[in-house]
Design an enzyme around this catalytic site. Structure first.
Site, PDB file in Angstrom:
ATOM      1  CB  SER A  64      -0.945   0.010   1.194  1.00 51.78           C
ATOM      2  OG  SER A  64      -2.008  -0.859   0.937  1.00 51.78           O
ATOM      3  CE  LYS A  67      -3.863   0.930  -0.924  1.00 48.93           C
ATOM      4  NZ  LYS A  67      -4.502   0.502   0.339  1.00 48.93           N
ATOM      5  CE1 TYR A 191      -4.611  -1.011  -4.501  1.00 47.95           C
ATOM      6  CE2 TYR A 191      -5.103  -3.365  -4.514  1.00 47.95           C
ATOM      7  CZ  TYR A 191      -4.852  -2.194  -3.816  1.00 47.95           C
ATOM      8  OH  TYR A 191      -4.854  -2.205  -2.447  1.00 47.95           O
ATOM      9  CE1 TYR A 243      -4.740   1.415   4.411  1.00 54.70           C
ATOM     10  CE2 TYR A 243      -3.140   0.270   5.771  1.00 54.70           C
ATOM     11  CZ  TYR A 243      -3.571   0.699   4.543  1.00 54.70           C
ATOM     12  OH  TYR A 243      -2.829   0.423   3.454  1.00 54.70           O
ATOM     13  CB  VAL A 261      -0.186  -5.918   4.118  1.00 53.01           C
ATOM     14  CG1 VAL A 261      -1.410  -5.311   4.760  1.00 53.01           C
ATOM     15  CG2 VAL A 261      -0.373  -6.140   2.637  1.00 53.01           C
TER      16      VAL A 261
HETATM   17  N1  GLN Z   1      -2.381  -5.202  -1.993  1.00 50.93           N
HETATM   18  C1  GLN Z   1      -2.914  -5.130  -0.661  1.00 50.93           C
HETATM   19  C2  GLN Z   1      -4.414  -5.299  -0.685  1.00 50.93           C
HETATM   20  O1  GLN Z   1      -5.037  -4.782  -1.559  1.00 50.93           O
HETATM   21  C3  GLN Z   1      -2.539  -3.817  -0.080  1.00 50.93           C
HETATM   22  C4  GLN Z   1      -3.039  -3.655   1.329  1.00 50.93           C
HETATM   23  C5  GLN Z   1      -2.070  -2.954   2.227  1.00 50.93           C
HETATM   24  O2  GLN Z   1      -0.876  -2.922   2.014  1.00 50.93           O
HETATM   25  N2  GLN Z   1      -2.595  -2.461   3.315  1.00 50.93           N
HETATM   26  O3  GLN Z   1      -4.989  -5.937   0.140  1.00 50.93           O
END
Ligand code: GLN
Length: 316
Positions: A64, A67, A191, A243, A261
């Site tokens: 993530s 992003k 994505y 988050y 993650v």
């Molecule tokens: N690729 C992961 C997902 O879409 C990214 C989530 C994350 O890093 N928090 O679940």
């Protein structure tokens, strides 16, 4: 300024007994294979110095944190119109939550939860084939990090494509509200590849440096975004980058940050440095457990919190 190398060395030795704490993300099967006892940290300063410790040269899955960079590309492409498609408020819920989307008519709360990031990817995809959008992102990351060795791990992307049921649900739900302009498979194809970028702490710290330097690469003077845009991206990272753990991260660390993650966190000390930390074990809300602790130590030992007074060296 205290000696940054001795600060990062101190953080690493303080955390060594705790290596392996937390839980590696296992909902993406490829990520479940990563050895949890790894830890790396890199600090790239605006005056061109680099300080590293531990596994700072080991590539990990950016997930993530991508992003932030895709938001930067989307803002470059359509400007403020991004905000017609995605909000700027903390969500107070999990990164892959669907609950708010119906109440808010398919407009995700912010660009850093999965739904918001998928809408941002849809914006970047406009006018491109998925492969071209992935290429644009990869070139952008290589340019920012000044390293053409950065690649995308196809296995991780495939692993997510095979198990990304929630992301398909989010994308299709938004399409139902008219807030996704391309087929869900195309948007998620991009994505999953953006998330599957392999990057080291050193490369990531360099890639994030423009956010610490008013939108410019301080080493080349090359402008990536305007100073105002860099400030705004930092504001979103501070309020939404972790988050449902964003408030706690701001409380403990006091720096804009974005987690993934894969166990990475990019943090920004405006005017000072870009910091990348990586340790795969996650806490309950999906942020690197030891990575967050390391950044808390760093902020305390440098006085870099954005809430500290100017020139303050207030520690601890
Ligand atoms: N690729 C992961 C997902 O879409 C990214 C989530 C994350 O890093 N928090 O679940």
């Amino acid at each position: 300024m205290a000696d940054l190398q001795s600060i990062v060395d101190g953080i690493y030795s303080d955390l060594t007994p705790r290596l392996g704490e937390g839980k590696v993300a296992d909902y993406i099967p490829e990520l479940a294979k990563v050895d949890p006892k790894q830890f790396g940290m890199a600090i790239a300063t605006v005056d061109g110095q680099l300080f590293t410790v531990g596994d700072a040269a080991t590539p990990f899955s950016i997930q993530s944190i991508s992003k932030v960079f895709m938001l930067t590309l989307a803002l470059g492409k359509v400007g403020e119109a991004v905000w017609n498609r995605v909000g700027r408020e903390p969500s107070g819920s999990a990164f892959n939550s669907i609950v708010q989307l119906e109440h808010e008519h398919g407009i995700p709360r912010n660009p850093f939860i999965n739904a918001g990031a998928i809408a941002v990817t849809d914006i970047v995809l406009a006018g491109y084939q998925p492969k071209e959008a992935i290429g644009e992102y990869l070139r952008f990351m290589r340019m920012l990090a000044d390293d053409d060795a950065i690649t995308i791990d196809g296995k991780v992307a495939r692993s997510e494509n095979e198990t990304g049921y929630r992301n398909f649900a989010l994308a299709n739900f938004m399409r139902g509200f008219g807030n996704l302009h391309h087929p869900a498979e195309h948007v998620l194809g991009v994505y999953f590849h953006q998330c599957a970028l392999s990057i080291t702490c050193t490369q990531l710290a360099r890639a994030g440096l423009f956010l610490a330097a008013e939108g410019k690469n301080p080493l080349t003077g090359h402008s990536v975004v305007s100073a105002k845009r860099a400030r705004r991206i930092n504001a979103l990272m501070l309020t939404c980058g972790h988050y449902d753990g964003s408030g706690d991260f701001a409380f403990r660390v006091g720096l804009p940050g974005k987690s993934g993650v894969g166990g990475g966190i990019l943090a920004v000390a405006p005017g000072k440095a870009s910091i990348a930390v990586w340790s795969p074990g996650l806490n309950k809300v999906g942020n690197s457990l030891l990575g967050s602790v390391a950044l808390e130590m760093l902020a305390a030992r440098t006085g870099w919190s954005v809430f500290a007074g100017h020139g303050s060296e207030s520690r601890a």
